[in-house]
Structure formats: C-alpha cells, structure tokens
Design a protein around this motif. Sequence first.
Motif, PDB file in Angstrom:
ATOM      1  N   ARG A 196     -31.359   2.611  12.884  1.00 34.41           N
ATOM      2  CA  ARG A 196     -31.812   1.745  13.979  1.00 34.41           C
ATOM      3  C   ARG A 196     -33.281   1.972  14.309  1.00 34.41           C
ATOM      4  O   ARG A 196     -33.840   3.029  14.034  1.00 34.41           O
ATOM      5  CB  ARG A 196     -30.955   1.968  15.216  1.00 34.41           C
ATOM      6  N   GLU A 208     -38.469   3.931  24.276  1.00 32.11           N
ATOM      7  CA  GLU A 208     -37.367   4.908  24.281  1.00 32.11           C
ATOM      8  C   GLU A 208     -37.919   6.332  24.165  1.00 32.11           C
ATOM      9  O   GLU A 208     -37.436   7.247  24.833  1.00 32.11           O
ATOM     10  CB  GLU A 208     -36.391   4.619  23.139  1.00 32.11           C
ATOM     11  N   TRP A 239     -31.836  12.167  20.531  1.00 32.15           N
ATOM     12  CA  TRP A 239     -32.440  12.990  21.587  1.00 32.15           C
ATOM     13  C   TRP A 239     -31.687  14.302  21.777  1.00 32.15           C
ATOM     14  O   TRP A 239     -32.293  15.333  22.063  1.00 32.15           O
ATOM     15  CB  TRP A 239     -32.559  12.171  22.869  1.00 32.15           C
ATOM     16  N   VAL A 243     -36.148   2.859  16.781  1.00 40.13           N
ATOM     17  CA  VAL A 243     -36.373   3.599  18.021  1.00 40.13           C
ATOM     18  C   VAL A 243     -37.769   3.206  18.517  1.00 40.13           C
ATOM     19  O   VAL A 243     -38.774   3.633  17.946  1.00 40.13           O
ATOM     20  CB  VAL A 243     -36.285   5.124  17.796  1.00 40.13           C
ATOM     21  N   CYS A 265     -41.396   0.844  15.400  1.00 43.11           N
ATOM     22  CA  CYS A 265     -40.233   1.724  15.251  1.00 43.11           C
ATOM     23  C   CYS A 265     -40.676   3.139  14.854  1.00 43.11           C
ATOM     24  O   CYS A 265     -41.507   3.313  13.970  1.00 43.11           O
ATOM     25  CB  CYS A 265     -39.281   1.185  14.185  1.00 43.11           C
ATOM     26  N   THR A 292     -29.045   6.170  14.608  1.00 44.68           N
ATOM     27  CA  THR A 292     -30.270   6.637  13.962  1.00 44.68           C
ATOM     28  C   THR A 292     -29.864   7.428  12.720  1.00 44.68           C
ATOM     29  O   THR A 292     -28.885   8.165  12.738  1.00 44.68           O
ATOM     30  CB  THR A 292     -31.066   7.566  14.905  1.00 44.68           C
ATOM     31  N   THR A 321     -26.785  12.275  19.443  1.00 46.12           N
ATOM     32  CA  THR A 321     -27.819  11.243  19.433  1.00 46.12           C
ATOM     33  C   THR A 321     -29.120  11.865  18.913  1.00 46.12           C
ATOM     34  O   THR A 321     -29.224  13.101  18.805  1.00 46.12           O
ATOM     35  CB  THR A 321     -28.083  10.694  20.847  1.00 46.12           C
ATOM     36  N   ASP A 352     -25.893   7.670  17.537  1.00 46.90           N
ATOM     37  CA  ASP A 352     -26.516   6.495  18.147  1.00 46.90           C
ATOM     38  C   ASP A 352     -27.012   5.492  17.103  1.00 46.90           C
ATOM     39  O   ASP A 352     -27.726   4.549  17.425  1.00 46.90           O
ATOM     40  CB  ASP A 352     -27.661   6.910  19.079  1.00 46.90           C
TER      41      ASP A 352
END
Length: 147
Positions: free
Chosen positions: A87, A93, A11, A89, A138, A61, A9, A59
Amino acid sequence: MNPQATAMTLWQAVEALAAQLPFSTQKVGRTLSTTLSDTHAEGGDVFRFFEGTPVRLGDGTELARIDLRIKREGPHPGFLVLELGGRCVPMAEVRQHYANLEITGVPRGRSLDEATTHTATLGWGRLSFGFTERNPDCLAHVAFDPS
C-alpha cells in the motif's frame, strides 16, 4: 516468493525495532517474522550486510527488502533500512506519527530512484523516511540510524 505475514502495522514495526537497539540479526528477524541472511556483499570489510525475506504487515504495507548492516568490529548499534511496497503510505500518515521532521536529503536529478528524505531526530538516533522521485507521494523506505 510469497512474503511472510505478521499482524503488526508499519508503525508498530518501527516502534518495536527502535525499542531493541542495538540491532542484531536475531532481534530484527524475530520482530519482523523473517530470516536475515549474510549477503557476503563486496566491500564488506567494515560492515556485514544482511538481507531479510519480504514481510507483509497487517496494514497492507509490504517490507519488500530488509537491509541490516552490522559493524564487524567494535561497538556499533547497526543500521537498518526497510524498503516498502504494497500500500501507499503518504507523507500525511508519516507526520501523524513523527511530526517534527526536517528535510535531510533531496534528489539531484540523476535518477527516479533518488529520494527526498525527511528525518526525525529521536532519543536513540535518526529515523529517516524517503520518498523517491519515481513515486513521490508514497513512502519508499524507512532508515534507522542509531547514534
């Protein structure tokens, strides 16, 4: 060009990159499943500029552009910017992962690509999250500035 894919992901990628300072083309490339190439950028007297091929994260991204700068001489941990796509974010988040953020940069009204930058000061340096005027809801980029 289709981006490379990795199950990480956003993160997990941020944590994995921060854990491997100082940066090198080999470590960043291996972590993100990409190849970094010297861009031979103008004005590269002090730094060498490397760019990675796009990477699609697990994820959704996309790391649309991977920009690594390494000092040509002397000790320096490098500087890395990940430009995001795929996507959206949202700030909420980002705050789930980094709650203590301070605004370190604001748009000056010259371009829709100027960003409001929120920075976390961590044990290894500064991690910044940029939200551009073009799409202020975003996350546009993540910058690693080790001290």
